[in-house]
Design an enzyme around this catalytic site. Structure first.
Site, mmCIF file in Angstrom:
data_model
loop_
_atom_site.group_PDB
_atom_site.id
_atom_site.type_symbol
_atom_site.label_atom_id
_atom_site.label_comp_id
_atom_site.label_asym_id
_atom_site.label_seq_id
_atom_site.Cartn_x
_atom_site.Cartn_y
_atom_site.Cartn_z
ATOM 1 N N ASN A 45 28.278 35.707 43.751
ATOM 2 C CA ASN A 45 28.564 37.136 43.820
ATOM 3 C C ASN A 45 28.082 37.681 45.155
ATOM 4 O O ASN A 45 27.063 37.248 45.708
ATOM 5 C CB ASN A 45 27.974 37.912 42.631
ATOM 6 C CG ASN A 45 26.504 37.677 42.373
ATOM 7 O OD1 ASN A 45 25.953 36.645 42.723
ATOM 8 N ND2 ASN A 45 25.855 38.639 41.746
ATOM 9 N N GLU A 47 27.459 41.363 46.712
ATOM 10 C CA GLU A 47 27.413 42.801 46.420
ATOM 11 C C GLU A 47 27.515 43.613 47.703
ATOM 12 O O GLU A 47 27.518 43.068 48.819
ATOM 13 C CB GLU A 47 26.125 43.111 45.641
ATOM 14 C CG GLU A 47 26.113 42.390 44.295
ATOM 15 C CD GLU A 47 24.923 42.726 43.416
ATOM 16 O OE1 GLU A 47 23.951 43.342 43.904
ATOM 17 O OE2 GLU A 47 24.979 42.354 42.231
ATOM 18 N N CYS A 56 32.620 39.249 42.321
ATOM 19 C CA CYS A 56 31.945 38.292 41.436
ATOM 20 C C CYS A 56 32.097 36.867 41.958
ATOM 21 O O CYS A 56 33.011 36.553 42.743
ATOM 22 C CB CYS A 56 32.542 38.354 40.038
ATOM 23 S SG CYS A 56 32.223 39.887 39.153
ATOM 24 N N GLU A 58 33.073 34.147 40.333
ATOM 25 C CA GLU A 58 34.284 33.453 39.883
ATOM 26 C C GLU A 58 35.485 33.791 40.760
ATOM 27 O O GLU A 58 36.291 32.923 41.108
ATOM 28 C CB GLU A 58 34.632 33.837 38.435
ATOM 29 C CG GLU A 58 33.566 33.519 37.424
ATOM 30 C CD GLU A 58 32.637 34.699 37.175
ATOM 31 O OE1 GLU A 58 32.150 35.300 38.163
ATOM 32 O OE2 GLU A 58 32.391 35.009 36.008
ATOM 33 N N CYS A 89 33.200 38.511 33.603
ATOM 34 C CA CYS A 89 33.515 39.918 33.330
ATOM 35 C C CYS A 89 35.017 40.055 33.091
ATOM 36 O O CYS A 89 35.797 39.120 33.329
ATOM 37 C CB CYS A 89 33.062 40.799 34.500
ATOM 38 S SG CYS A 89 34.171 40.712 35.931
HETATM 39 N N1 THU Z 1 28.834 39.028 38.118
HETATM 40 C C1 THU Z 1 29.476 37.873 38.483
HETATM 41 O O1 THU Z 1 29.432 37.436 39.636
HETATM 42 N N2 THU Z 1 30.191 37.235 37.526
HETATM 43 C C2 THU Z 1 30.241 37.610 36.224
HETATM 44 O O2 THU Z 1 30.971 37.016 35.456
HETATM 45 C C3 THU Z 1 29.424 38.712 35.746
HETATM 46 C C4 THU Z 1 28.885 39.601 36.807
HETATM 47 C C5 THU Z 1 28.051 39.722 39.141
HETATM 48 C C6 THU Z 1 28.613 41.038 39.577
HETATM 49 C C7 THU Z 1 27.368 41.722 40.089
HETATM 50 O O3 THU Z 1 27.128 41.310 41.432
HETATM 51 C C8 THU Z 1 26.258 41.176 39.226
HETATM 52 O O4 THU Z 1 26.760 39.994 38.639
HETATM 53 C C9 THU Z 1 25.794 42.130 38.137
HETATM 54 O O5 THU Z 1 26.854 42.601 37.394
#
Ligand code: THU
Length: 133
Positions: A45, A47, A56, A58, A89
């Site tokens: 991920n 941000e 994210c 994935e 998500c």
């Molecule tokens: N996140 C992912 O990278 N993959 C997921 O399937 C769930 C959430 C990340 C997004 C964000 O940077 C952090 O986790 C918190 O939501």
């Protein structure tokens, strides 16, 4: 899937998780996608100070695969940085569903526990390329 393939993908996703840029949520995620030809692409991920701009793990991994000419994604491993098993998500479920409705989704946490789902199980009655007619 062979157990060794599953373990290897989780290990690869775990390494990718160490590259996560998650200064806001402090929740790191790593992913590894496996393609039909055996190639593996990783993601984490990433941000952003403007929160919705983040991506994210994935989708990072799947976009890397597709942008390198590998659309045949057979499996993805995802691992979060807590004991709770990390499941994709909603946006990632939709994104992954596009490339193979039978994709195996290996969900894990820091303890190494895992569960495997089909993407079509995680996104029942999903909207895919065939939905457009
Ligand atoms: N996140 C992912 O990278 N993959 C997921 O399937 C769930 C959430 C990340 C997004 C964000 O940077 C952090 O986790 C918190 O939501």
């Amino acid at each position: 899937m062979k157990t060794e393939t599953i373990i290897s993908l989780i290990e690869t996703a775990t390494k990718a998780r160490s590259h996560a840029y998650a200064p806001y949520s402090h929740y790191s995620v790593g992913a590894a996608v496996l393609c039909g030809d055996g190639s593996v692409f990783t993601g984490c991920n990433v941000e952003n100070a403007s929160y919705p701009c983040g991506i994210c793990a994935e989708r990072t991994a799947a976009a890397k695969a597709v942008s390198e000419g590998n659309m045949d994604i057979t499996a993805v491993a995802v691992t979060g940085s807590t004991a709770e098993i990390c499941t994709p998500c909603g946006m990632c479920r939709q994104f992954l569903y596009e490339f193979n409705e039978d994709m195996d989704v290996i969900c894990s946490g820091i303890d190494g526990d895992f569960r495997i789902y089909k993407i079509k199980e995680l996104l029942p009655h999903g909207f895919g390329s065939s939905s457009l007619g």
